[in-house]
Design a protein around this motif. Structure first.
Motif, short mmCIF file in Angstrom:
data_model
loop_
_atom_site.label_atom_id
_atom_site.label_comp_id
_atom_site.label_asym_id
_atom_site.label_seq_id
_atom_site.Cartn_x
_atom_site.Cartn_y
_atom_site.Cartn_z
N ALA A 239 47.41 27.39 47.22
CA ALA A 239 46.57 26.12 47.95
C ALA A 239 45.16 26.29 47.61
CB ALA A 239 46.85 26.73 49.50
N GLU A 240 44.42 27.72 47.36
CA GLU A 240 43.20 27.70 46.97
C GLU A 240 43.04 27.02 45.49
OE1 GLU A 240 41.86 31.83 46.94
OE2 GLU A 240 42.31 32.19 49.15
N LEU A 241 43.64 27.12 44.63
CA LEU A 241 43.66 26.60 43.35
C LEU A 241 43.75 25.07 43.58
CD1 LEU A 241 45.88 28.83 41.06
CD2 LEU A 241 43.44 28.85 41.27
N SER A 242 44.55 24.54 44.49
CA SER A 242 44.66 23.18 44.53
C SER A 242 43.48 22.45 45.01
CB SER A 242 45.79 22.88 45.49
OG SER A 242 45.96 21.32 45.76
N ARG A 243 42.84 23.39 46.14
CA ARG A 243 41.38 22.85 46.63
C ARG A 243 40.25 22.90 45.53
NH1 ARG A 243 43.42 25.87 50.95
NH2 ARG A 243 42.20 27.71 50.30
N GLY A 244 40.43 24.09 44.67
CA GLY A 244 39.48 24.00 43.66
C GLY A 244 39.85 23.06 42.43
N LEU A 245 40.68 22.47 42.45
CA LEU A 245 40.78 21.59 41.22
C LEU A 245 40.22 20.22 41.79
CD1 LEU A 245 42.11 20.56 38.80
CD2 LEU A 245 44.26 20.13 40.16
N GLN A 246 40.22 19.92 43.12
CA GLN A 246 39.89 18.63 43.72
C GLN A 246 38.16 18.59 43.30
OE1 GLN A 246 40.98 18.53 47.77
NE2 GLN A 246 43.18 18.46 47.29
N THR A 247 37.55 19.82 43.38
CA THR A 247 35.95 19.94 42.99
C THR A 247 35.84 19.63 41.69
OG1 THR A 247 35.94 22.40 42.52
CG2 THR A 247 35.91 21.56 44.77
N ILE A 248 36.55 19.34 40.88
CA ILE A 248 36.26 19.26 39.24
C ILE A 248 36.35 17.82 38.89
CG2 ILE A 248 37.11 19.51 36.92
CD1 ILE A 248 38.32 22.16 37.81
N ASN A 249 35.01 17.43 38.58
CA ASN A 249 34.90 15.92 38.52
C ASN A 249 34.45 15.55 37.06
OD1 ASN A 249 34.12 13.30 38.62
ND2 ASN A 249 32.32 13.45 39.84
N PRO A 250 35.19 15.03 36.35
CA PRO A 250 35.02 14.57 34.80
C PRO A 250 33.98 13.72 34.72
CG PRO A 250 37.33 14.50 35.37
CD PRO A 250 36.65 14.80 36.63
N ASN A 251 33.58 12.92 35.71
CA ASN A 251 32.57 11.87 35.61
C ASN A 251 31.22 12.66 35.80
OD1 ASN A 251 34.17 9.79 35.15
ND2 ASN A 251 34.78 9.91 37.35
N ASP A 252 31.03 13.58 36.19
CA ASP A 252 29.67 14.50 36.32
C ASP A 252 29.20 14.95 35.05
OD1 ASP A 252 27.63 15.94 37.18
OD2 ASP A 252 28.54 17.49 38.41
N ILE A 253 28.66 14.06 34.27
CA ILE A 253 28.56 14.47 32.91
C ILE A 253 27.44 15.50 32.66
CG2 ILE A 253 29.40 12.17 31.93
CD1 ILE A 253 26.27 11.27 31.86
N ASP A 254 26.33 15.64 33.77
CA ASP A 254 25.25 16.62 33.52
C ASP A 254 25.81 17.85 33.70
OD1 ASP A 254 23.36 14.58 33.17
OD2 ASP A 254 23.15 14.31 35.23
N HIS A 255 26.86 17.96 34.45
CA HIS A 255 27.35 19.43 34.57
C HIS A 255 28.93 19.44 34.11
CE1 HIS A 255 24.50 18.56 37.82
NE2 HIS A 255 24.20 19.99 37.61
#
Length: 787
Positions: free
Chosen positions: A199-215
């Motif tokens: 469940a923690e990994l699933s929530r962590g995946l939601q924070t990964i944004n491919p459109n945040d090019i600066d990070h």
């Protein structure tokens, strides 16, 4: 062979027929197979209670009491084979009939009993107990049957009503059950921990944004960490032992696979954004640069290259920014790499070539400006950089005429500057600096012949400088000559003469006269020094000085100077007189030493000293020293001297391990001793046998033994062989020597008396000595062979 084969087949048939008959005589007296069921309560069984306590109160019964229904197969069998009765009792397939659930997982396998206790009774007529077998703490096999009793009894009766009865059966538990329960509990805890972590990994995946090019890099690292954690979430052991393919309460396997698919999709999105990132940064940088914000544009171009170091358009724009900012060297390097090493699209390649031509032209313009300012070395550097830059790009069309004229102009300017600085140093009387600059100008002109027509001006400057050096040396010599420092004056005049010859200078008219004036007292001083060395009996030094004087007279044209010639003759005579005195002293010394040695009967050494005395007189023949006394004495002691020389030579040959030649020379010395009556000089001589008997060299003693045997001296050769035995000569060599001596003695005896009793002769020689056994055998064998 056929008979043996038939016998073997016959015996084999008898054996197998006996085996078949024995098997056919086995009879089953009793056989029972039945299913048994037992219940084990945690209240009554302390071992089960301890296992239940690990599961807490959340077990099969709310009261905490656990009753295990256990079933198994029981097998009993009695057979008779002749007078033997075989008894077998076993159990198999022990299992808990119902599930024992804890946190939705079955623990029945872990709680299956692993130990059995029982009594097995053998019953006879009227079910009377004939024998009881106690089974205590028998481990229950998981695979196959667990044997309770397996034994054979002797029975000669014909009774066939035997029975078996298994009573007091009791199932128990072991440390294996405790380990299995603990292992299953650990796996269950890991299962639900993995559920929470998923469940923690699933929530962590939601924070990964491919459109945040600066990070984007941070998101990529975070996704990599999540992927690693997911791969370690559970392993095949948990899946196999918990049976997750059959029972997965929280759908862990399905959810993990779903999350893995989502991570792969997110990874693909990140990779796609990474692929577009160089172009995105490049577009932003281009917009900023075109709007005049070159600093921000440069930053985004560099970020584009961080994402893709081979992104050629960003390299081109950075090279342009460097070029406009005046960083010509950096712009040239980046443009060169762009056109030579990178895969570039046609448009970028065309713009890159245009920029390269602009860079080349800028180098040339800067070089021309520096030439106009008189900064020829900096100008030459700019022209050469333009040349190197253009030639380093194979596809660029170079125009050599742009820099060649500037290079010629700059090199001539450098050459003229060196000449001007040299003239200035010469005018300021700084001759060492002027000489250095003249040499640099000469070398520069020779190294750049294509640009500089001739080094004549540099050569003229060098000649003018050396002329001043020449005048200085001559003035220095004149001054030293006036103060009677003749050696310093001569050195200065020599330096001046050398410069005049090397640079074709015009010498002063009195230069040669001055040289002779300085050289004459120097030569006189050397002659005096030579006479002092000769009188001190330092003849090598005196001869060296005399040679130097001769060379100086020739060099400075003073050969006919009467004073110098007379003093040189006196020096030569002094050297010669001292040489004769030395020769006479050497002769007397060697002669007296020879007389002393003769008195000590060391005639060989005395003769050597006389030879040295005579040689000393002959090497100085001009001294007329007589050597008659030495010659007479040498003739007188010639015989004993030669005798001792032969003995010395024999000893040298022994030390060189040349024993045959040593024996030969010793015998020669013996003959010389007798023929020349050396005994009259007070010397004695030992025969070879006596000399060899006292010698410590085993190889020499062995050679002497062979020699005496070959000359018929049997007793002498045998004595020498015995001597070698006492010296512990090696067995192999001693045996060989005995064979050789035996053969030599036998050969002489056979020639003298071929009909003699060779056995008796051999025994006479050896006298029963066991150490001479080999000699005895060799003698007899050789005698028989010859006769």
């Amino acid at each position: 062979m056929k008979a043996r084969l038939l016998s073997f087949l016959f015996v084999s048939l008898l054996f197998w027929s006996g085996q078949a008959e024995a098997q056919s005589s086995t009879k089953v007296l009793y056989e029972q197979n039945r299913q048994e069921t037992m219940s084990i309560s945690s209240f009554a069984n302390s071992q089960l209670n301890a296992l239940v306590q690990q599961l807490g109160r959340d077990n099969h019964h709310r009261s905490g009491k656990l009753v295990l229904p256990v079933e198994f197969e029981q097998q009993e069998k009695i057979t008779r084979t002749g007078g033997q009765v075989t008894v077998n009792a076993s159990v198999r397939n022990v299992r808990v009939r119902e599930q024992v659930l804890f946190r939705e997982f079955d623990f029945a396998d872990a709680l299956t009993p692993t130990v059995i206790n029982a009594r097995v009774q053998l019953l006879g007529r009227e079910d009377k107990v004939l024998q009881t077998f106690d089974v205590s703490n028998k481990h229950i096999s998981e695979d196959g049957a667990t044997m309770l009793v397996q034994t054979t009894l002797k029975d000669t009766s014909d009774f066939v009503g035997y029975k078996l009865r298994v009573v007091e059966k009791k199932l128990g538990f072991s440390a294996g059950n405790d380990g299995a329960v603990r292992n299953r509990l650990t796996l269950v805890d890991r299962y639900y921990a993995a559920d929470a972590r998923l469940a923690e990994l699933s929530r962590g995946l939601q924070t990964i944004n491919p459109n945040d090019i600066d990070h984007l890099a941070v998101h990529g690292d975070r996704l990599k960490s999540l992927e690693r954690d997911l791969s370690q979430l559970y392993d095949s052991r948990m899946e196999r032992e918990l049976g997750l393919n059959r029972h997965d309460p929280v759908q862990l396997r399905r959810r993990a696979k779903d999350l893995e698919v989502r991570m792969r999709e997110r990874r693909l999105a990140l990779d796609q954004m990474w692929a577009r990132l160089p172009e995105i940064y490049y577009t932003r940088g281009l917009e900023l640069a075109m709007n005049g914000n070159t600093r921000a544009g440069r930053e985004f171009f560099e970020r584009s290259l961080q994402a893709n170091p081979a992104f050629a358009p960003a390299h081109l724009q950075l090279a342009r920014l460097d070029f406009k900012a005046g960083y010509l060297k950096e712009a040239a390097q980046r443009t060169r790499d762009l056109l030579n090493r990178m895969q570039v699209d046609p448009e970028t390649y065309r713009f890159g070539q245009e920029l390269a031509l602009d860079i080349q032209n800028e180098y040339v313009q800067e070089g021309e400006q520096l030439n106009n300012q008189g900064k020829y070395r900096q100008a030459l550097e700019q022209f050469e950089q333009a040349q190197d830059f253009c030639r380093s790009i194979s596809s660029l069309r170079c125009r050599a005429e742009l820099w060649e004229k500037g290079i010629v102009f700059a090199k001539n300017g450098i050459y003229d500057d060196l000449l001007q600085d040299g003239r200035q140093a010469l005018n300021q009387k700084n001759l060492s600096q002027a000489e250095k600059l003249a040499k640099e100008a000469q070398q520069y002109a020779r190294n750049n012949k294509t640009a500089i027509d001739s080094d004549a001006a540099a050569t003229t400057l060098m000649r003018d400088v050396q002329q001043q050096f020449y005048l200085g040396y001559m003035a220095e010599g004149r001054k030293a000559l006036q103060t009677k420092q003749y050696s310093a004056a001569l050195t200065a005049f020599e330096k001046g003469k050398s410069l005049a010859s090397e640079y074709n200078l015009t010498p002063q008219t009195d230069a040669e006269k001055l040289l002779r004036q300085a050289a004459r007292p120097v030569i006189l001083t050397k002659i005096a020094e030579g006479q002092l060395q000769a009188s001190s009996n330092k003849l090598p030094q005196a001869r060296t000085i005399a040679s130097e004087v001769t060379n100086l007279q020739i060099r400075y044209g003073l050969v006919n100077d009467k004073e110098l010639d007379g003093k040189f003759r006196a020096l030569s005579q002094g050297i010669f007189s001292q040489e004769c005195a030395n020769a006479q002293a050497t002769y007397d010394q060697h002669y007296q030493r020879s007389l002393q040695l003769s008195g000590q009967r060391q005639f060989a050494q005395a003769a050597a000293e006389l030879d040295k005395a005579i040689a000393a007189t002959k090497q100085n023949g001009g001294c007329a020293i007589s050597f008659a006394t030495a010659d007479v004495e040498l003739t007188r002691i010639d015989a004993p001297a030669h005798y001792q020389e032969l003995l010395q030579k024999a000893n040298e040959l022994i030390s060189q391990n040349n024993m045959a030649e040593a024996v030969k020379i010793y015998q020669q010395a013996s003959r010389h001793f007798e023929e020349t009556e050396v005994t009259r000089f007070g010397l004695g001589h030992q025969p070879l046998l006596t000399f060899a008997m006292a010698h410590e060299n085993k190889a020499f003693v062995a050679e002497a033994a062979r020699h005496t045997a070959s000359n018929g001296d049997a007793a002498g050769s045998l004595d020498l062989v015995k001597r070698l035995v006492s010296l512990k000569y090696t067995k192999y060599n001693l045996n060989q020597l005995q064979e050789q001596v035996g053969q030599q003695l036998a050969t002489r005896d056979a020639q003298t008396n071929p009909k003699a009793d060779y056995k008796q002769l051999a025994n006479t020689y050896t006298a029963g000595n066991k150490d001479l056994k080999k000699l005895n055998k060799a003698y007899q064998k050789q005698f028989k062979k010859l006769t």
